[in-house]
Design a protein around this motif. Sequence first.
Motif, PDB file in Angstrom:
ATOM      1  N   PRO A  54     -14.237  11.927  -6.744  1.00 34.99           N
ATOM      2  CA  PRO A  54     -13.539  13.139  -6.042  1.00 34.99           C
ATOM      3  C   PRO A  54     -12.551  12.329  -4.931  1.00 34.99           C
ATOM      4  O   PRO A  54     -12.279  10.820  -5.211  1.00 34.99           O
ATOM      5  CB  PRO A  54     -14.853  13.453  -4.771  1.00 34.99           C
ATOM      6  N   ASN A  55     -11.772  13.013  -4.184  1.00 32.06           N
ATOM      7  CA  ASN A  55     -10.900  12.465  -3.243  1.00 32.06           C
ATOM      8  C   ASN A  55     -11.332  11.281  -2.305  1.00 32.06           C
ATOM      9  O   ASN A  55     -12.363  11.457  -1.747  1.00 32.06           O
ATOM     10  CB  ASN A  55     -10.208  13.477  -2.377  1.00 32.06           C
ATOM     11  N   GLY A  56     -10.715  10.219  -2.288  1.00 33.79           N
ATOM     12  CA  GLY A  56     -11.313   9.123  -1.430  1.00 33.79           C
ATOM     13  C   GLY A  56     -12.287   8.588  -1.968  1.00 33.79           C
ATOM     14  O   GLY A  56     -12.874   7.541  -1.455  1.00 33.79           O
ATOM     15  N   SER A  57     -12.581   8.287  -3.386  1.00 28.65           N
ATOM     16  CA  SER A  57     -13.676   7.542  -4.092  1.00 28.65           C
ATOM     17  C   SER A  57     -13.078   6.057  -4.334  1.00 28.65           C
ATOM     18  O   SER A  57     -13.733   5.295  -5.001  1.00 28.65           O
ATOM     19  CB  SER A  57     -14.265   8.506  -5.204  1.00 28.65           C
ATOM     20  N   GLU A 109      -0.122   6.992  -7.258  1.00 22.41           N
ATOM     21  CA  GLU A 109       0.019   7.759  -6.154  1.00 22.41           C
ATOM     22  C   GLU A 109       1.019   8.623  -5.975  1.00 22.41           C
ATOM     23  O   GLU A 109       2.199   8.438  -5.053  1.00 22.41           O
ATOM     24  CB  GLU A 109      -0.162   6.756  -4.828  1.00 22.41           C
ATOM     25  N   VAL A 167     -13.940  -0.255  -0.128  1.00 19.91           N
ATOM     26  CA  VAL A 167     -13.412   1.219  -0.696  1.00 19.91           C
ATOM     27  C   VAL A 167     -13.621   1.279  -1.949  1.00 19.91           C
ATOM     28  O   VAL A 167     -14.065   2.095  -2.822  1.00 19.91           O
ATOM     29  CB  VAL A 167     -11.951   1.052  -0.094  1.00 19.91           C
ATOM     30  N   PHE A 212     -11.454  -2.473   3.129  1.00 17.82           N
ATOM     31  CA  PHE A 212     -10.522  -2.328   4.325  1.00 17.82           C
ATOM     32  C   PHE A 212     -11.415  -2.483   5.737  1.00 17.82           C
ATOM     33  O   PHE A 212     -12.176  -1.636   5.817  1.00 17.82           O
ATOM     34  CB  PHE A 212      -9.821  -1.165   4.216  1.00 17.82           C
ATOM     35  N   LYS A 229     -10.154   5.577  -6.500  1.00 18.56           N
ATOM     36  CA  LYS A 229      -9.264   5.364  -7.662  1.00 18.56           C
ATOM     37  C   LYS A 229      -7.858   4.778  -7.705  1.00 18.56           C
ATOM     38  O   LYS A 229      -7.692   3.926  -8.143  1.00 18.56           O
ATOM     39  CB  LYS A 229      -9.103   6.813  -8.247  1.00 18.56           C
ATOM     40  N   THR A 230      -7.300   5.349  -6.520  1.00 20.08           N
ATOM     41  CA  THR A 230      -5.681   4.605  -6.454  1.00 20.08           C
ATOM     42  C   THR A 230      -5.918   3.326  -6.050  1.00 20.08           C
ATOM     43  O   THR A 230      -5.208   2.371  -6.371  1.00 20.08           O
ATOM     44  CB  THR A 230      -4.970   5.395  -5.194  1.00 20.08           C
ATOM     45  N   THR A 231      -6.989   2.942  -5.021  1.00 17.49           N
ATOM     46  CA  THR A 231      -7.272   1.397  -4.511  1.00 17.49           C
ATOM     47  C   THR A 231      -7.520   0.842  -5.805  1.00 17.49           C
ATOM     48  O   THR A 231      -6.832  -0.551  -6.029  1.00 17.49           O
ATOM     49  CB  THR A 231      -8.267   1.458  -3.735  1.00 17.49           C
ATOM     50  N   LEU A 246       0.856  -1.213   0.064  1.00 18.81           N
ATOM     51  CA  LEU A 246      -0.007  -0.066  -0.002  1.00 18.81           C
ATOM     52  C   LEU A 246       0.743   1.310  -0.095  1.00 18.81           C
ATOM     53  O   LEU A 246       0.327   2.401  -0.417  1.00 18.81           O
ATOM     54  CB  LEU A 246      -0.766   0.137   1.278  1.00 18.81           C
TER      55      LEU A 246
HETATM   56  N1  ATP Z   1      -4.866   0.925   3.921  1.00 21.13           N
HETATM   57  C1  ATP Z   1      -6.043   1.687   3.877  1.00 21.13           C
HETATM   58  N2  ATP Z   1      -6.785   1.306   5.109  1.00 21.13           N
HETATM   59  C2  ATP Z   1      -7.813   1.871   5.162  1.00 21.13           C
HETATM   60  N3  ATP Z   1      -8.370   2.436   4.541  1.00 21.13           N
HETATM   61  C3  ATP Z   1      -7.934   2.854   3.287  1.00 21.13           C
HETATM   62  C4  ATP Z   1      -6.655   2.306   3.029  1.00 21.13           C
HETATM   63  N4  ATP Z   1      -6.272   2.911   1.736  1.00 21.13           N
HETATM   64  C5  ATP Z   1      -7.384   3.709   1.569  1.00 21.13           C
HETATM   65  N5  ATP Z   1      -8.316   3.739   2.410  1.00 21.13           N
HETATM   66  C6  ATP Z   1      -9.560   4.234   2.067  1.00 21.13           C
HETATM   67  O1  ATP Z   1     -10.068   4.099   0.915  1.00 21.13           O
HETATM   68  C7  ATP Z   1     -10.739   5.266   0.422  1.00 21.13           C
HETATM   69  C8  ATP Z   1     -10.097   5.269  -1.257  1.00 21.13           C
HETATM   70  O2  ATP Z   1      -8.797   5.586  -1.195  1.00 21.13           O
HETATM   71  P1  ATP Z   1      -8.039   5.979  -2.214  1.00 21.13           P
HETATM   72  O3  ATP Z   1      -6.742   6.118  -2.086  1.00 21.13           O
HETATM   73  O4  ATP Z   1      -8.409   4.866  -3.264  1.00 21.13           O
HETATM   74  O5  ATP Z   1      -8.904   7.163  -3.059  1.00 21.13           O
HETATM   75  P2  ATP Z   1      -8.685   8.086  -4.210  1.00 21.13           P
HETATM   76  O6  ATP Z   1      -9.895   7.960  -4.908  1.00 21.13           O
HETATM   77  O7  ATP Z   1      -7.344   7.627  -4.827  1.00 21.13           O
HETATM   78  O8  ATP Z   1      -8.557   9.518  -3.907  1.00 21.13           O
HETATM   79  P3  ATP Z   1      -7.632  10.706  -4.138  1.00 21.13           P
HETATM   80  O9  ATP Z   1      -8.255  11.721  -5.292  1.00 21.13           O
HETATM   81  O10 ATP Z   1      -7.527  11.697  -2.837  1.00 21.13           O
HETATM   82  O11 ATP Z   1      -6.154  10.225  -4.391  1.00 21.13           O
HETATM   83  C9  ATP Z   1     -10.421   6.462   1.380  1.00 21.13           C
HETATM   84  O12 ATP Z   1     -11.571   6.727   1.910  1.00 21.13           O
HETATM   85  C10 ATP Z   1      -9.385   5.793   2.148  1.00 21.13           C
HETATM   86  O13 ATP Z   1      -9.407   6.524   3.494  1.00 21.13           O
END
Ligand code: ATP
Lengths: 266, 328
Positions: free
Chosen positions: B58-61, B104, B39, B34, B63-65, A265
């Motif tokens: 949006p942030n936290g939706s 990321e 997520v 998680f 995407k990165t996961t 991660l």
């Molecule tokens: N290791 C983890 N443990 C618990 N929750 C996690 C973990 N990694 C991510 N999350 C949660 O998963 C959700 C999605 O995270 P992610 O990084 O995929 O978002 P994102 O769409 O890439 O956001 P951004 O635009 O900010 O990059 C978030 O609510 C985050 O808090």
Amino acid sequence: MLLAELRHLFRRRRIQALLVVLALVPIAIVVALKLSGGPTRGEGPTFLNQVTNNGVFAALAALVITLPVFLPLAVSIVAGDAIAGETGLGTMRYLLIRPAGRSRLLAVKAATVVAFCFAATAVVAAAGLIVGSILFPVGRVTTLSGDTLSVWSGIGRIAIAALLVALSLLGLAAISFFASTLTDVAIGAMAATLGILILSGILDAIPQLSAIQPWLFTHNWLSFGDVMRTHITWTGITKNLGLQAGYVVVFTSAAWARFTSRDVLA
Amino acid sequence: MSAPAVDQLHPSAGEPLVPTGTPAIVTEGLTKRFGSVAVVDQLALEVPAGSVFGFLGPNGSGKTTTIRMLLGLISPSAGEVELFGRPMPSASDEVLPQVGALVEGPACYPWLTGKQNLERIDAAGPHGERSTRPARIALALERVGLSAAQDKKFKAYSLGMRQRLGLASALLRPRRMLILDEPTNGMDPQGTREIRHLIRELAADGTTVFLSSHLLAEIEQVCTHVAMMSLGKLVTQGSLAALQGANAARVEVQTDDVGRAVEILRSLGLEAEVQEGNVRAELGDRRPEDLSHALVTGGVGLRGFTIERPSLEDTFVALTGEGFDVAR
Ligand SMILES: Nc1ncnc2c1ncn2[C@@H]1O[C@H](COP(=O)(O)OP(=O)(O)OP(=O)(O)O)[C@@H](O)[C@H]1O
Ligand SMILES: [Mg+2]
């Protein structure tokens, strides 16, 4: 990839500094010995009192002195950083999507740790041998059995001793390497390993625990001294090597199981 | 290391593994939990080969996961991923050499220079022939505009320079697909324009580009396809044209002859009304040129005639009923 990884490791300032510090330990001790005119008889660790008669013994003294703390410290820094250092930096994800392959990456990293164990031990022995021969007379080497060996076969024995010391460090290295797969914080892996090292030392010193002591990875560490007998006795040495091999198998398997299945991660 | 040589320096895909027409990415029921929070939840993506695919949310939706699961960095709690028709992560060794990615943000060794960082990552896997390495590195650095700073230590790089180095590392070898997570993060407007240009250039060579972003306006300019995420769920996906079409465009007429304009538009079947002194109506499936022609021949003097296409953000809000904010 192994060559590139080795270059990557040994090109690092931090690693070079670590090796320099390791070299300074025997140098400082031998110099101090010269300045003080040598220890009085019967004092100090094994081999140290022979250094003034024969500089060659400085290499052995260096190994005996660095084995309990300095070498394990250096090894656990490097082994603890092997995996956790990459995950901590975030570079692990780029190595994995390169794709370096999880098993292959783990194998390469393990190989560099082994290489470091050998390099560190060699640096210590060589530094001791060199300063010892510069500051003190060099002559035929008296064995623990009382016979004498030629200088060259004496140095050969010292090389075997250094090899055994490096191998002795592998069990500890494997523990640190496994710890390194558990965390993203390299310092944490190193600290955990040192904790285990200290614990092992304490357990080894408590007489009531004699039942478990043969299984402690530090228990037979000093067995390498046996190579200085005229006819090398191998029992302690083989016991030590067998034990190290056991630790290596158990902890590298655990590291593999962990690393090939974990979510990256960071 | 014994894999077939990929000698061409120009990043226009090696030997195709699969017949064209196979989507670059397919996911089915892709889920990552998680703890108890999903997520990423039951994600069914389909990214056509050759598309520039905007992955928005949006942030936290999530995407990165999602991207981490696509690349095999984390294992899904449920569901499957295929890249070019091959299952991930089991086909990593075969598929990943054809995929360049930025996940990321960049991550490099601070004590090495930009160039040394690229050398290290290139040496760490297959298809990194040593003989072509210096030339490939020089080309990649040039493409991201980093040649001048190649011998600076990474720790001395600015945020935008780091991002550029990350991109350079994704461009080190010929790629069939680039997966870029917020590639313009931290870049100045000039840099953003350059990246957009680079993406168009790569796409013109046939490289599939999968691009995540929370900057909708930016994506709108380069993408052919779009998927939108909200709270880990896919809100919609499809071609940009279809998506924008689905959320109706509006026409606005500025004229002194408001009554007449309304009359003409109504006669064409539009539900025209007067707002703030201008005539407005949903365009529907009518062509703007027909409307303007009807108005002009009907004797309406036009001061202005505008078609408003909804932005992606409007589309997102229309689909989720929510703003484009962090929702958890
Ligand atoms: N290791 C983890 N443990 C618990 N929750 C996690 C973990 N990694 C991510 N999350 C949660 O998963 C959700 C999605 O995270 P992610 O990084 O995929 O978002 P994102 O769409 O890439 O956001 P951004 O635009 O900010 O990059 C978030 O609510 C985050 O808090
Ligand atoms: Mg993200």
